[in-house]
Design an enzyme around this catalytic site. Structure first.
Site, PDB file in Angstrom:
ATOM      1  N   TYR A   5     -11.713 -41.858 -37.059  1.00  0.00           N
ATOM      2  CA  TYR A   5     -10.622 -42.657 -37.621  1.00  0.00           C
ATOM      3  C   TYR A   5     -10.750 -44.111 -37.174  1.00  0.00           C
ATOM      4  O   TYR A   5     -10.652 -45.036 -38.000  1.00  0.00           O
ATOM      5  CB  TYR A   5      -9.272 -42.082 -37.187  1.00  0.00           C
ATOM      6  N   SER A  34      -5.810 -50.374 -39.244  1.00  0.00           N
ATOM      7  CA  SER A  34      -4.954 -49.730 -38.258  1.00  0.00           C
ATOM      8  C   SER A  34      -5.210 -50.356 -36.901  1.00  0.00           C
ATOM      9  O   SER A  34      -6.336 -50.753 -36.590  1.00  0.00           O
ATOM     10  CB  SER A  34      -5.249 -48.231 -38.185  1.00  0.00           C
TER      11      SER A  34
END
Length: 72
Positions: free
Chosen positions: A27, A14
């Protein structure tokens, strides 16, 4: 893949691994780990003709996104 001396692995990272945003530490760390793992795997598996890549998409808005803030 090692047995047949070829293959391809695609991991999903990501862009959050490189961006700062409040409350996204876990995350970001997890996605950064995937990117790092991909680089290590690519180096280790090159001799077996196995390609290892990582796709790191940015923000993707989907339907229902506005509900996410209520799920916390």
């Amino acid at each position: 893949m090692k047995t047949v001396n070829q293959g391809a692995i695609v991991n999903i990272g990501s862009s959050k691994a490189f961006m700062n945003e409040p409350d996204m530490e876990a995350y970001a760390a997890a996605k950064g780990g995937i990117i790092s793992m991909t680089l290590s795997m690519a180096a280790s598996l090159k001799r077996y003709n196995i390609q290892v890549n990582c796709i790191s998409p940015g923000y993707i808005e989907t339907s229902g996104y506005e509900r996410l803030s209520t799920l916390k």
